[in-house]
Design a protein around this motif. Structure first.
Motif, PDB file in Angstrom:
ATOM      1  N   GLU A  81       0.831  -1.211   0.000  1.00 30.42           N
ATOM      2  CA  GLU A  81       0.000   0.000   0.000  1.00 30.42           C
ATOM      3  C   GLU A  81       0.860   1.253   0.000  1.00 30.42           C
ATOM      4  N   SER A  82       1.960   1.225   0.810  1.00 29.23           N
ATOM      5  CA  SER A  82       2.796   2.417   0.880  1.00 29.23           C
ATOM      6  C   SER A  82       3.519   2.669  -0.436  1.00 29.23           C
ATOM      7  N   VAL A  83       3.828   1.583  -1.152  1.00 29.12           N
ATOM      8  CA  VAL A  83       4.475   1.776  -2.458  1.00 29.12           C
ATOM      9  C   VAL A  83       3.505   2.433  -3.436  1.00 29.12           C
ATOM     10  N   PHE A  84       2.236   2.039  -3.366  1.00 35.07           N
ATOM     11  CA  PHE A  84       1.267   2.573  -4.319  1.00 35.07           C
ATOM     12  C   PHE A  84       0.566   3.838  -3.827  1.00 35.07           C
ATOM     13  N   GLU A  85       0.944   4.344  -2.653  1.00 33.14           N
ATOM     14  CA  GLU A  85       0.477   5.666  -2.239  1.00 33.14           C
ATOM     15  C   GLU A  85       1.551   6.667  -2.626  1.00 33.14           C
ATOM     16  N   VAL A  86       1.298   7.404  -3.678  1.00 32.40           N
ATOM     17  CA  VAL A  86       2.334   8.297  -4.202  1.00 32.40           C
ATOM     18  C   VAL A  86       2.440   9.526  -3.306  1.00 32.40           C
ATOM     19  N   GLY A  87       3.639   9.781  -2.814  1.00 28.55           N
ATOM     20  CA  GLY A  87       3.867  10.910  -1.919  1.00 28.55           C
ATOM     21  C   GLY A  87       4.983  11.798  -2.406  1.00 28.55           C
ATOM     22  N   LEU A  88       5.408  12.663  -1.504  1.00 28.33           N
ATOM     23  CA  LEU A  88       6.443  13.641  -1.864  1.00 28.33           C
ATOM     24  C   LEU A  88       7.734  12.966  -2.309  1.00 28.33           C
TER      25      LEU A  88
END
Lengths: 108, 172
Positions: free
Chosen positions: A3-10
């Motif tokens: 999930e963290s990989v596919f949550e695009v962030g800064l």
């Protein structure tokens, strides 16, 4: 993890900008053709604009006028590149090539 | 659930990186020009993901159309469409790669230090704080200072290269 990989962030954008910056710098250092060097430097400027825009997008009200700054960067880059192209034309008419090292040799 | 934004980001990022590599290492100038246009086009699309639609349109009009037309005119005048790729000697390429690799490690360590990730896990910092909001003044100015210093360093390196005797050049 997934999930963290596919949550695009800064940091995703910063990492992309870093990769583009390294590629552009490699091109600027390694290439011998002037036109290709300028293209590489434009890639560097794109990476800088991505940096600014990502900070402006993900930081809360810390950079309100990101667009204005990026437009300034883009306009300055295009003006410089246009001037560089005009100079290249002159250099090509004088030397019949655009190889920086040959031109340097000729100067020496 | 994978969001549409993530899918678009990864598609644009992969195309951008591939086309940037194409600009630098394509064997003919024509392919380099096509890759350059793709870089401008898809970077504009990426700006759209960052809520900067105006900037995306502006860059596409100014760089994608105006600058590319300028470049076409220049390349037509000097007739170097089929100019082969010429790069510096292998020694210089290797030295530049080492310098840029060191810069990459420094940049990674900097980001890792600021975001408190683990050095052992290369992408650890991505997983931990990728969706957090951070203070602009704490990061942006120092990162851009690093960028400026690196650009100056590259210019100096290039000048140092060029002032040496370059009899070992190869035309690939």
């Amino acid at each position: 993890m997934t999930e963290s990989v596919f949550e695009v962030g800064l940091l995703h954008y910063l990492l992309l900008a870093l990769i583009l910056f390294i590629i552009g710098m490699t091109g600027a250092v390694v290439s011998r053709n002037m036109v290709r060097i300028v293209m590489s430097l434009l890639i560097v400027s794109i990476s800088i604009v991505i940096n600014f825009l990502s900070f402006g997008c993900f930081c809360n009200d810390s950079l309100k006028y990101t667009n204005i700054m990026c437009i300034l960067i883009t306009v300055m880059t295009v003006l410089q590149v246009t001037g560089a192209f005009a100079l290249f034309l002159k250099v090509y008419h004088a030397n019949e090539y655009l190889d920086v090292e040959k031109i340097k040799d000729k100067e020496n | 659930m994978v969001s549409a934004e993530a899918v678009y980001f990864y598609i644009y990022a992969i195309i951008l990186v591939v086309s940037a590599i194409g600009v630098v290492f394509s064997p003919r100038m024509f392919f380099a020009f096509c890759a350059f246009f793709c870089t401008l086009l898809f970077s504009s699309c990426l700006y759209g993901l960052l809520d900067a639609g105006f900037m995306a349109v502006f860059q596409f009009l100014l760089c994608g159309l105006f600058l590319c037309i300028m470049l076409i005119l220049l390349l037509r005048k000097i007739t170097i469409w089929t100019l082969p790729l010429k790069i510096a000697s292998r020694f210089r390429v290797a030295l530049s790669a080492v310098v840029l690799f060191i810069f990459g490690i420094l940049a990674y360590l900097y980001v890792n230090f600021e975001f408190g990730g683990s050095i052992g896990d290369f992408f650890g910092f991505l997983n931990e704080k990728s969706v957090d909001t951070v203070d602009f003044s704490g990061f942006s100015f120092s990162i851009h200072l690093m960028i400026i210093i690196t650009m100056v360093m590259c210019v100096m390196l290039r000048n140092i290269y060029l002032t040496k005797n370059n009899t070992e050049d190869t035309d690939d």
